[in-house]
Design a protein around this motif. Sequence first.
Motif, PDB file in Angstrom:
ATOM      1  N   GLY A  77       0.813  -1.208   0.000  1.00 55.75           N
ATOM      2  CA  GLY A  77       0.000   0.000   0.000  1.00 55.75           C
ATOM      3  C   GLY A  77       0.845   1.256   0.000  1.00 55.75           C
ATOM      4  N   ASN A  78       0.219   2.384  -0.295  1.00 55.30           N
ATOM      5  CA  ASN A  78       0.905   3.686  -0.378  1.00 55.30           C
ATOM      6  C   ASN A  78       1.998   3.679  -1.441  1.00 55.30           C
ATOM      7  OD1 ASN A  78       1.093   6.403   0.633  1.00 55.30           O
ATOM      8  ND2 ASN A  78       3.027   5.847   1.609  1.00 55.30           N
ATOM      9  N   VAL A  79       1.737   2.950  -2.525  1.00 58.26           N
ATOM     10  CA  VAL A  79       2.680   2.869  -3.640  1.00 58.26           C
ATOM     11  C   VAL A  79       1.980   3.395  -4.893  1.00 58.26           C
ATOM     12  CG1 VAL A  79       4.085   1.368  -5.095  1.00 58.26           C
ATOM     13  CG2 VAL A  79       3.871   0.880  -2.648  1.00 58.26           C
ATOM     14  N   ARG A  80       2.492   4.469  -5.449  1.00 55.65           N
ATOM     15  CA  ARG A  80       1.865   5.112  -6.612  1.00 55.65           C
ATOM     16  C   ARG A  80       2.496   4.579  -7.897  1.00 55.65           C
ATOM     17  NH1 ARG A  80       3.475  10.962  -4.930  1.00 55.65           N
ATOM     18  NH2 ARG A  80       5.279   9.692  -4.332  1.00 55.65           N
ATOM     19  N   TYR A  81       1.656   3.949  -8.710  1.00 56.06           N
ATOM     20  CA  TYR A  81       2.149   3.496 -10.007  1.00 56.06           C
ATOM     21  C   TYR A  81       2.516   4.713 -10.856  1.00 56.06           C
ATOM     22  CZ  TYR A  81       2.338   1.991 -14.799  1.00 56.06           C
ATOM     23  OH  TYR A  81       2.766   1.796 -16.084  1.00 56.06           O
ATOM     24  N   GLY A  82       3.645   4.610 -11.543  1.00 54.05           N
ATOM     25  CA  GLY A  82       4.119   5.715 -12.371  1.00 54.05           C
ATOM     26  C   GLY A  82       5.020   6.673 -11.625  1.00 54.05           C
ATOM     27  N   VAL A  83       5.047   6.563 -10.303  1.00 53.29           N
ATOM     28  CA  VAL A  83       5.901   7.428  -9.477  1.00 53.29           C
ATOM     29  C   VAL A  83       6.842   6.568  -8.626  1.00 53.29           C
ATOM     30  CG1 VAL A  83       5.984   9.210  -7.683  1.00 53.29           C
ATOM     31  CG2 VAL A  83       4.142   9.240  -9.407  1.00 53.29           C
ATOM     32  N   ASP A  84       6.252   5.764  -7.742  1.00 57.26           N
ATOM     33  CA  ASP A  84       7.047   4.914  -6.856  1.00 57.26           C
ATOM     34  C   ASP A  84       7.498   3.632  -7.545  1.00 57.26           C
ATOM     35  OD1 ASP A  84       6.664   6.715  -4.712  1.00 57.26           O
ATOM     36  OD2 ASP A  84       4.693   5.845  -4.333  1.00 57.26           O
ATOM     37  N   THR A  86       7.401   1.858 -11.653  1.00 61.91           N
ATOM     38  CA  THR A  86       7.096   2.173 -13.045  1.00 61.91           C
ATOM     39  C   THR A  86       6.836   0.900 -13.855  1.00 61.91           C
ATOM     40  OG1 THR A  86       9.403   2.042 -13.772  1.00 61.91           O
ATOM     41  CG2 THR A  86       8.639   4.164 -12.872  1.00 61.91           C
ATOM     42  N   LEU A  87       6.421   1.104 -15.090  1.00 56.79           N
ATOM     43  CA  LEU A  87       6.209  -0.037 -15.984  1.00 56.79           C
ATOM     44  C   LEU A  87       7.518  -0.778 -16.223  1.00 56.79           C
ATOM     45  CD1 LEU A  87       4.116  -1.555 -17.689  1.00 56.79           C
ATOM     46  CD2 LEU A  87       4.697  -0.045 -19.597  1.00 56.79           C
ATOM     47  N   PRO A 323      -5.907   8.049 -16.876  1.00 53.48           N
ATOM     48  CA  PRO A 323      -4.812   7.450 -17.649  1.00 53.48           C
ATOM     49  C   PRO A 323      -3.676   6.980 -16.744  1.00 53.48           C
ATOM     50  CG  PRO A 323      -4.861   9.843 -17.922  1.00 53.48           C
ATOM     51  CD  PRO A 323      -6.088   9.477 -17.173  1.00 53.48           C
ATOM     52  N   LEU A 324      -2.938   5.978 -17.219  1.00 52.41           N
ATOM     53  CA  LEU A 324      -1.829   5.394 -16.479  1.00 52.41           C
ATOM     54  C   LEU A 324      -0.547   5.544 -17.288  1.00 52.41           C
ATOM     55  CD1 LEU A 324      -3.822   2.225 -15.517  1.00 52.41           C
ATOM     56  CD2 LEU A 324      -2.876   3.815 -13.843  1.00 52.41           C
ATOM     57  N   ASP A 325       0.532   5.850 -16.609  1.00 53.53           N
ATOM     58  CA  ASP A 325       1.805   6.115 -17.256  1.00 53.53           C
ATOM     59  C   ASP A 325       2.252   4.921 -18.108  1.00 53.53           C
ATOM     60  OD1 ASP A 325       4.160   7.856 -17.526  1.00 53.53           O
ATOM     61  OD2 ASP A 325       5.207   6.225 -16.505  1.00 53.53           O
ATOM     62  N   GLY A 326       2.503   5.184 -19.395  1.00 55.49           N
ATOM     63  CA  GLY A 326       3.018   4.163 -20.292  1.00 55.49           C
ATOM     64  C   GLY A 326       1.988   3.199 -20.833  1.00 55.49           C
ATOM     65  N   ILE A 327       0.706   3.415 -20.506  1.00 56.62           N
ATOM     66  CA  ILE A 327      -0.365   2.504 -20.921  1.00 56.62           C
ATOM     67  C   ILE A 327      -1.342   3.265 -21.819  1.00 56.62           C
ATOM     68  CG2 ILE A 327      -2.212   0.979 -20.122  1.00 56.62           C
ATOM     69  CD1 ILE A 327       0.614   0.083 -19.344  1.00 56.62           C
ATOM     70  N   PRO A 328      -1.754   2.695 -22.964  1.00 55.82           N
ATOM     71  CA  PRO A 328      -2.734   3.382 -23.821  1.00 55.82           C
ATOM     72  C   PRO A 328      -4.015   3.704 -23.047  1.00 55.82           C
ATOM     73  CG  PRO A 328      -1.803   1.469 -24.943  1.00 55.82           C
ATOM     74  CD  PRO A 328      -1.331   1.393 -23.523  1.00 55.82           C
ATOM     75  N   PHE A 329      -4.688   4.780 -23.471  1.00 55.20           N
ATOM     76  CA  PHE A 329      -5.898   5.208 -22.756  1.00 55.20           C
ATOM     77  C   PHE A 329      -6.901   5.773 -23.739  1.00 55.20           C
ATOM     78  CE2 PHE A 329      -8.394   8.179 -20.068  1.00 55.20           C
ATOM     79  CZ  PHE A 329      -8.817   7.273 -19.108  1.00 55.20           C
ATOM     80  N   ASP A 330      -8.153   5.399 -23.564  1.00 52.28           N
ATOM     81  CA  ASP A 330      -9.260   5.896 -24.379  1.00 52.28           C
ATOM     82  C   ASP A 330      -9.870   7.093 -23.667  1.00 52.28           C
ATOM     83  OD1 ASP A 330     -11.706   6.403 -25.614  1.00 52.28           O
ATOM     84  OD2 ASP A 330     -12.147   4.296 -25.995  1.00 52.28           O
ATOM     85  N   ASP A 331      -9.533   8.298 -24.133  1.00 52.28           N
ATOM     86  CA  ASP A 331      -9.993   9.521 -23.469  1.00 52.28           C
ATOM     87  C   ASP A 331     -11.498   9.710 -23.581  1.00 52.28           C
ATOM     88  OD1 ASP A 331      -7.499  10.811 -22.536  1.00 52.28           O
ATOM     89  OD2 ASP A 331      -6.987  10.763 -24.661  1.00 52.28           O
ATOM     90  N   ILE A 336      -8.936   1.689 -20.452  1.00 49.97           N
ATOM     91  CA  ILE A 336      -7.772   1.195 -21.176  1.00 49.97           C
ATOM     92  C   ILE A 336      -8.278   0.389 -22.374  1.00 49.97           C
ATOM     93  CG2 ILE A 336      -5.782  -0.342 -21.076  1.00 49.97           C
ATOM     94  CD1 ILE A 336      -5.561   0.257 -18.099  1.00 49.97           C
ATOM     95  N   PRO A 337      -7.860   0.704 -23.591  1.00 55.04           N
ATOM     96  CA  PRO A 337      -8.305  -0.091 -24.748  1.00 55.04           C
ATOM     97  C   PRO A 337      -7.890  -1.551 -24.575  1.00 55.04           C
ATOM     98  CG  PRO A 337      -7.166   1.910 -25.442  1.00 55.04           C
ATOM     99  CD  PRO A 337      -6.943   1.785 -23.973  1.00 55.04           C
ATOM    100  N   ASN A 338      -8.825  -2.468 -24.795  1.00 52.78           N
ATOM    101  CA  ASN A 338      -8.502  -3.865 -24.566  1.00 52.78           C
ATOM    102  C   ASN A 338      -9.435  -4.784 -25.334  1.00 52.78           C
ATOM    103  OD1 ASN A 338     -10.705  -5.167 -22.510  1.00 52.78           O
ATOM    104  ND2 ASN A 338     -10.472  -2.965 -22.137  1.00 52.78           N
ATOM    105  N   HIS A 339      -8.967  -5.999 -25.531  1.00 55.16           N
ATOM    106  CA  HIS A 339      -9.804  -7.074 -26.063  1.00 55.16           C
ATOM    107  C   HIS A 339      -9.944  -8.124 -24.980  1.00 55.16           C
ATOM    108  CE1 HIS A 339     -11.436 -10.274 -28.517  1.00 55.16           C
ATOM    109  NE2 HIS A 339     -10.425 -11.055 -28.175  1.00 55.16           N
ATOM    110  N   GLU A 340     -11.106  -8.165 -24.339  1.00 56.56           N
ATOM    111  CA  GLU A 340     -11.369  -9.130 -23.273  1.00 56.56           C
ATOM    112  C   GLU A 340     -10.292  -9.107 -22.192  1.00 56.56           C
ATOM    113  OE1 GLU A 340     -11.926 -12.869 -25.241  1.00 56.56           O
ATOM    114  OE2 GLU A 340     -13.917 -12.317 -26.004  1.00 56.56           O
ATOM    115  N   GLY A 341      -9.772  -7.906 -21.920  1.00 57.93           N
ATOM    116  CA  GLY A 341      -8.774  -7.741 -20.870  1.00 57.93           C
ATOM    117  C   GLY A 341      -7.341  -7.688 -21.357  1.00 57.93           C
ATOM    118  N   GLN A 342      -7.087  -8.079 -22.606  1.00 58.89           N
ATOM    119  CA  GLN A 342      -5.744  -7.934 -23.186  1.00 58.89           C
ATOM    120  C   GLN A 342      -5.605  -6.488 -23.670  1.00 58.89           C
ATOM    121  OE1 GLN A 342      -6.473 -11.132 -26.117  1.00 58.89           O
ATOM    122  NE2 GLN A 342      -4.546 -12.058 -25.426  1.00 58.89           N
TER     123      GLN A 342
END
Length: 452
Positions: A77-84, A86-87, A323-331, A336-342
């Motif tokens: 916990g208390n871990v920020r993705y993209g800051v603490d 990364t991908l 949006p998430l750092d380094g991950i595609p995003f549908d504004d 997150i753009p995906n096909h059945e979770g992929q």
Amino acid sequence: MTKLRLAIVGAGPAGIYAADLLVKAERHFDVSIDLFEQLPAPYGLVRYGVAPDHPRIKGIITALREVLDSGVIRFFGNVRYGVDITLDDLKKHYNAVIFATGAIRDASLNVPGIDLEGSYGAADFVSWFDGHPDVPRTWPLEAQSVAVIGNGNVALDVSRILAKHADDLLVTEIPANVYEGLKASPVTDVHVFGRRGPAQVKFTPLELRELGEMNDVDMIVADEDFELDDASKAAIESNKQVFVINKVLNQWRERPVGQASRRLHLHFYAKPLEIVSDGAGRVAAIRYERTKPDAAGGVVGTGEIREIPIQALYRAVGYFGSPLDGIPFDDHHGVIPNHEGQVLDDHNEVIPGVYATGWIKRGPVGLIGHTKSDAMETLSHLVRDQANWWSPADPSEEAVPALLASRGVAYTDLEGWHKLDQHELALGASDTPPRLRIKVVPREEMIEISRA
């Protein structure tokens, strides 16, 4: 035997259920799962998005706790993705990642005047009364007449908390500052607006019934909203949930009114047109058009314009992903753009090793049952995609705690959550009268207790 080192970002129901289902699934490899959460405590919107007077819904936490306490999942916990973390870090230490970050922002509403002072998003208000550590601890409750736009469960939660007397919330886990703010509220009237009719609402019978159980609050519904067309009649006759909602609303029509100190008005067939300014940039009224059924389950405008004076407005028209750092995003859809979770890249091709589940995958719709089936769909691809998993340079379980410590991240773990949980339960037990729990609100205090 091959071992899957899996990272899950987001420790709400979507992330926890995905972990649990994978552990229990038939597979030909071992699993090691680390759950990352930006807040010091787990459970996401179940802890910070459900009204405090909903103890039955919060019972979901019992099931989630059993999963976390099973001993096969680590919590950070208390871990920020993209800051603490990364991908690139995840690729170095794991075979794959599932994003289960949900949707916590308010969806926008394209109505003139929606940005006036005194106009708020429901999600921010819910975070305030639920003691979210990252929102201000004060809220401007200064209006006598308030509008809520929306006909879903969040709209009902917001309306109920606004209309309910603060003393009636003392038996819940409501934080002290929230009680004090609601206690001082001068509100007398809460108006809820939906552009369609009572047979097309999106809230559930349970939520609706709770609305009518408030002490010293009159429920105001208009007879003109119950001249039903054939499509509405068919919905009532064919759908048990709609039947019950219609029955409850019609019971309210027969109730005597006029003695309560507060009123909650349900306005159906009401399409917001404009939030009217007082000339100084503040909310002064809501202007709306009366609609009518179009014989196909929808509505059309009648041209009749009405206006109700208000001093505050809340839009409860849905949540929206971030949006998430380094991950595609549908504004446009907030997912997150995906096909059945992929997860898919900008060319609609599957990105190896990256998956999504929950509201960030499908949008903010569906209940817990949908969350489980949603996770199963994602996991079916994860299991079949073994040939395309990442090949981490250092998959050791010791590497991630060491990495976070080297960066000075004051992360919390499962033992720390148990400490915080017991502390909050003890605060509630020692209160007068005793309560189930009193939440610790400041992030720093949550971390200090967890890491003691």
